[in-house]
Design a protein around this motif. Structure first.
Motif, short mmCIF file in Angstrom:
data_model
loop_
_atom_site.label_atom_id
_atom_site.label_comp_id
_atom_site.label_asym_id
_atom_site.label_seq_id
_atom_site.Cartn_x
_atom_site.Cartn_y
_atom_site.Cartn_z
N GLN A 184 48.79 48.61 49.32
CA GLN A 184 47.25 49.15 49.51
C GLN A 184 46.37 48.09 48.86
OE1 GLN A 184 48.78 53.05 48.88
NE2 GLN A 184 46.75 53.54 49.20
N LEU A 185 46.90 46.94 48.34
CA LEU A 185 46.06 46.14 47.62
C LEU A 185 45.24 45.11 48.77
CD1 LEU A 185 45.15 44.30 45.26
CD2 LEU A 185 47.24 42.93 45.28
N ALA A 186 43.95 45.39 48.55
CA ALA A 186 43.13 44.88 49.46
C ALA A 186 42.61 43.39 49.20
CB ALA A 186 42.06 45.74 50.06
N GLU A 187 42.28 43.42 47.90
CA GLU A 187 41.75 42.20 47.56
C GLU A 187 41.79 42.10 45.84
OE1 GLU A 187 39.07 38.85 46.75
OE2 GLU A 187 40.28 39.47 48.37
N GLY A 188 42.27 40.71 45.59
CA GLY A 188 42.15 40.50 44.19
C GLY A 188 41.80 39.20 43.54
N ILE A 189 40.89 39.03 42.25
CA ILE A 189 40.82 37.63 41.88
C ILE A 189 41.23 37.59 40.57
CG2 ILE A 189 38.80 37.43 43.61
CD1 ILE A 189 36.77 38.28 41.16
N MET A 190 41.32 36.11 40.17
CA MET A 190 41.99 36.00 38.94
C MET A 190 41.30 34.60 38.27
SD MET A 190 44.25 33.34 38.77
CE MET A 190 45.26 34.18 37.44
N ARG A 191 41.27 34.67 37.24
CA ARG A 191 40.56 33.11 36.54
C ARG A 191 41.27 33.03 35.16
NH1 ARG A 191 34.66 31.85 36.35
NH2 ARG A 191 34.41 33.79 35.03
N ASN A 192 41.75 31.93 34.76
CA ASN A 192 42.02 31.73 33.49
C ASN A 192 40.90 31.19 32.74
OD1 ASN A 192 43.87 31.39 31.03
ND2 ASN A 192 44.69 29.37 31.88
N ASP A 193 40.20 31.87 31.71
CA ASP A 193 39.52 31.44 30.84
C ASP A 193 40.12 30.90 29.56
OD1 ASP A 193 37.67 31.57 28.80
OD2 ASP A 193 36.24 33.12 29.66
N ARG A 194 40.09 29.81 29.53
CA ARG A 194 40.67 28.97 28.37
C ARG A 194 40.23 29.44 27.02
NH1 ARG A 194 43.36 24.39 29.73
NH2 ARG A 194 43.24 23.89 32.07
N ILE A 195 39.12 30.04 27.01
CA ILE A 195 38.65 30.57 25.54
C ILE A 195 39.15 32.16 25.31
CG2 ILE A 195 36.64 31.06 24.11
CD1 ILE A 195 36.83 28.12 25.10
N HIS A 196 39.32 32.77 26.23
CA HIS A 196 39.56 34.07 25.80
C HIS A 196 40.92 34.83 26.46
CE1 HIS A 196 35.16 34.16 25.98
NE2 HIS A 196 35.27 34.82 24.95
N GLY A 197 41.33 34.32 27.64
CA GLY A 197 42.61 34.65 28.52
C GLY A 197 42.30 34.75 29.81
N THR A 198 43.24 35.31 30.47
CA THR A 198 43.30 35.48 32.15
C THR A 198 42.59 36.99 32.57
OG1 THR A 198 45.13 34.19 31.90
CG2 THR A 198 44.54 34.94 34.05
N ALA A 199 41.82 36.81 33.35
CA ALA A 199 41.14 38.03 33.92
C ALA A 199 41.54 38.21 35.35
CB ALA A 199 39.50 37.87 33.77
N TYR A 200 41.60 39.67 35.71
CA TYR A 200 42.03 39.81 37.06
C TYR A 200 41.20 41.07 37.47
CZ TYR A 200 46.33 37.84 35.29
OH TYR A 200 47.32 36.86 34.82
N ASP A 201 40.82 41.16 38.71
CA ASP A 201 40.11 42.25 39.45
C ASP A 201 40.64 42.50 40.46
OD1 ASP A 201 37.89 44.09 39.55
OD2 ASP A 201 36.56 42.60 39.99
N LEU A 202 41.14 43.72 40.67
CA LEU A 202 41.76 44.30 41.81
C LEU A 202 41.34 45.48 42.25
CD1 LEU A 202 44.06 43.61 39.20
CD2 LEU A 202 45.69 43.67 41.20
N TYR A 203 41.44 45.51 43.96
CA TYR A 203 40.84 46.70 44.65
C TYR A 203 41.78 47.03 45.44
CZ TYR A 203 36.10 44.86 43.21
OH TYR A 203 35.11 44.65 42.36
N PHE A 204 42.04 48.59 45.39
CA PHE A 204 43.13 49.05 46.31
C PHE A 204 42.57 50.10 47.09
CE2 PHE A 204 45.39 47.74 42.61
CZ PHE A 204 46.70 47.21 42.99
#
Length: 614
Positions: A184-204
């Protein structure tokens, strides 16, 4: 997990109850008013009695104050209706729980999707996107595929994040009746922010159409910390055995030795040279070159290994490694087309460690200088070695240059000598190192360059080798922009191709000739060069007067035409500057001023060469 005050279902229920309560209060007030104003009210079956005094709160209110209270309640009900309507509209994006369980404290205004604030568009790091089975973006440094299935380390990361998101959503009390799965995972985005960490945004997707469940996941960086031991590395006595396989190409080897002497012998002074030469032709020339160097430079730290077998780069490097009898030496596998500086030799030493590390530098590969410099004068080789998108590219698909210790090379099996032809033996050795316990240091190195040379891909290679050779050839001639100009840039000036355009086209057409140029091709090349010399007035073999007649009869006076164009151009610009035109138009024409000066300079240079001006 603590509940939010603003959760949508609870808020809507509360507002509805409050609305009903206020409505009932309004009805009650009207009822009291009506009853208290009725003077003839009597009890059934009894005599009229004297009216009783009002004992409730309503009895103390005057008719005017009751009216004001009713009006106030009406306005409050109206306001609550608007609030209720607004919350019903935005209830689709309100979260049901606060699931902030970050182990590290972050600022209250920190937004994991915004992260580092970029100053301009060049500082923006785009998000990679993904769904249940695909990653989208520049997937992988080497392949840079636009879409690829999750594999390797990216695949492990992808599965871990998706499973974590699914568990977190399904553990929510309000999701018990509507759980989600990876399908049911429809969309996800991710980015490695070199200062803070890796962020993910997921939509099911949920069980209801057009309804999604969103969860944000953050993998924070921890504080900086050191690991391992503090080391002091002494490279003062660390010898590098430079091993070069060779077959023919004596002129190339002569150029290589001049660079090798400057960098390795005269500067570094801690190098040994092993040349493995294939074939019979050229042996005497090779001996003479090395004898002269030994006599002039007093350099004796070299060895030449002759073999009559068919050329194989892997076999040559293998022979060079096995021939060393001085213990576990650091080896640099090199080609005659390589240019390196002293800093690279130091990185070869520091990034290699016996039993621990091997170094695979990513080499900067030079484009065809004829294309890079537009058919004009080509600088000497040292001045061509510049890191620029117009002068070359990072050769991230090449694994031929490497630094490793002899024992480590032999422990992984060396080269696969059953492979014939181009390229794949380097890749197999690289894979063997990856599969071993050794750390493979793969890094972009600014001190080693692959100089341009024509590449021939014989069709008798195995299919995979032939394709790899063609791919290498396709990207090594020029940049995307330069090749596009060459393909589509006909009639750039006037109605004829510039002479360098013909040179480029001809150069590319014969670049893969297996036996060099034929007699017919040599004659055509000389004819093109002669035409270029004629146009520039540089052919000293012809009488100047006859040359001028030929140029007048057959070649347009480009210099005079450019001079006229530059003068006309300046006249137009001066006229526009004097006119009362809009700022926008004025700004656009002001940008053309450098172009006018460039045309003028070119015209002056051409006329100067042709003897038209002093």
């Amino acid at each position: 997990m603590r509940r939010q005050i603003s959760q949508a279902p609870t808020l809507i229920k509360t507002l509805v109850c409050l609305l009903l309560l206020l409505t009932c209060s309004q009805i009650l007030l009207f009822s009291c008013k009506c009853r208290c104003n009725n003077e003839d009210c009597q009890l059934s079956g009894s005599e009229p009695e004297k009216r009783k005094p009002r004992s409730s709160l309503v009895s103390t209110l005057s008719e005017e104050s009751q009216s004001k209270e009713v009006h106030r309640l009406k306005e409050e009900i109206k306001s609550l209706k608007k609030t209720l309507s607004r919350y019903e509209k935005i209830s689709s994006v309100l979260v049901s729980q606060d699931i902030n369980n970050l182990p590290l404290k972050v600022d209250d205004d920190f937004d994991i999707l915004r992260g580092f604030t970029p100053r301009n568009e060049y500082h923006v790091i785009p998000f990679d996107s993904f769904d249940g089975g695909h990653l989208f973006g520049k997937v992988g440094t080497l392949s840079e595929n636009p879409v690829e299935g999750p594999s390797g380390q990216r695949g492990v990361e992808h599965n871990e994040v998706v499973q974590f998101a699914i568990k977190t959503i399904n553990d929510d009390a309000e999701s018990k009746g509507d759980p989600v799965s990876a399908f049911q995972l429809a969309e996800g985005i991710m980015r490695n922010d070199r200062i803070h960490g890796t962020a993910y945004d997921l939509y099911f997707r949920s069980s209801l159409p057009d309804i999604f469940k969103r969860i944000r996941v953050f993998r924070p960086f921890g504080p900086l910390q050191s690991f391992g031991n503090l080391e002091t590395i002494d490279t003062s006595k660390l010898l590098i055995n430079v091993i070069v396989p060779l077959s023919g190409r004596i002129d190339k080897f002569r150029d290589f030795m001049e660079r090798f002497l400057n960098v390795g012998v005269r500067w570094d002074q801690k190098v040994y040279l092993t040349v493995v030469y294939f074939g019979m032709d050229g042996r005497d020339e090779l001996r003479k070159i090395m004898a002269k160097i030994e006599n002039d430079e007093k350099f004796k730290d070299y060895k030449i290994i002759f073999t009559s077998q068919e050329f194989s780069r892997g076999a040559g490097l293998q022979k060079g490694a096995e021939s060393w009898e001085g213990g576990n030496v650091l080896m640099f596998f090199c080609d005659v087309d390589i240019y390196f500086n002293p800093d690279f030799l130091e990185r070869c030493r520091t990034h290699s460690s016996p039993g621990a590390k091997v170094y695979y530098p990513i080499v900067f590969s030079q484009y065809n200088p004829v294309i890079t410099y537009g058919g004009g004068d080509i600088p000497k080789l040292e001045d061509q070695m510049k890191l620029s998108k117009d002068t070359g590219f990072w050769r991230d698909f090449g694994f031929g240059m490497s630094c490793q210790y002899r024992d480590d090379f032999l422990s992984v099996g060396g080269f696969d000598l059953t492979i014939k032809g181009w390229g794949m033996e380097d890749v197999k050795l690289y894979r063997n190192y990856l599969a071993s316990k050794l750390s493979v240091i793969r890094a972009y190195d600014r001190g080693i360059y692959h100089t341009y040379h024509k590449k021939h891909c014989p069709r008798n290679l195995a299919d995979q080798q032939f394709v790899s050779c063609l791919q290498s050839k396709a990207v090594s001639e020029g940049s995307h922009k330069q090749m596009g100009m060459l393909a589509f840039g006909k009639h750039i000036v006037g109605e004829t191709d510039p002479p360098w355009g013909k040179l480029l086209q001809f150069s590319l057409s014969v670049a893969s000739a297996p036996e060099g140029l034929t007699k017919e091709q040599e004659e055509l090349m000389e004819k093109i060069y002669a035409e270029e010399r004629n146009m520039n007035g540089l052919d000293d073999g012809k009488d100047k007067s006859n040359l001028q007649v030929e140029k007048q009869a057959h070649i347009p006076n480009v210099g005079a035409q450019l001079m006229t164009a530059a003068q006309d151009f300046k006249l137009i610009l001066d006229t526009l500057n004097k006119k009362n035109i809009s700022t926008e138009v004025s700004d656009e024409f002001s940008k053309m001023q450098p172009l006018q000066l460039t045309i003028l300079k070119i015209a002056q240079n051409i006329l100067s060469k042709n003897g038209k001006i002093n």
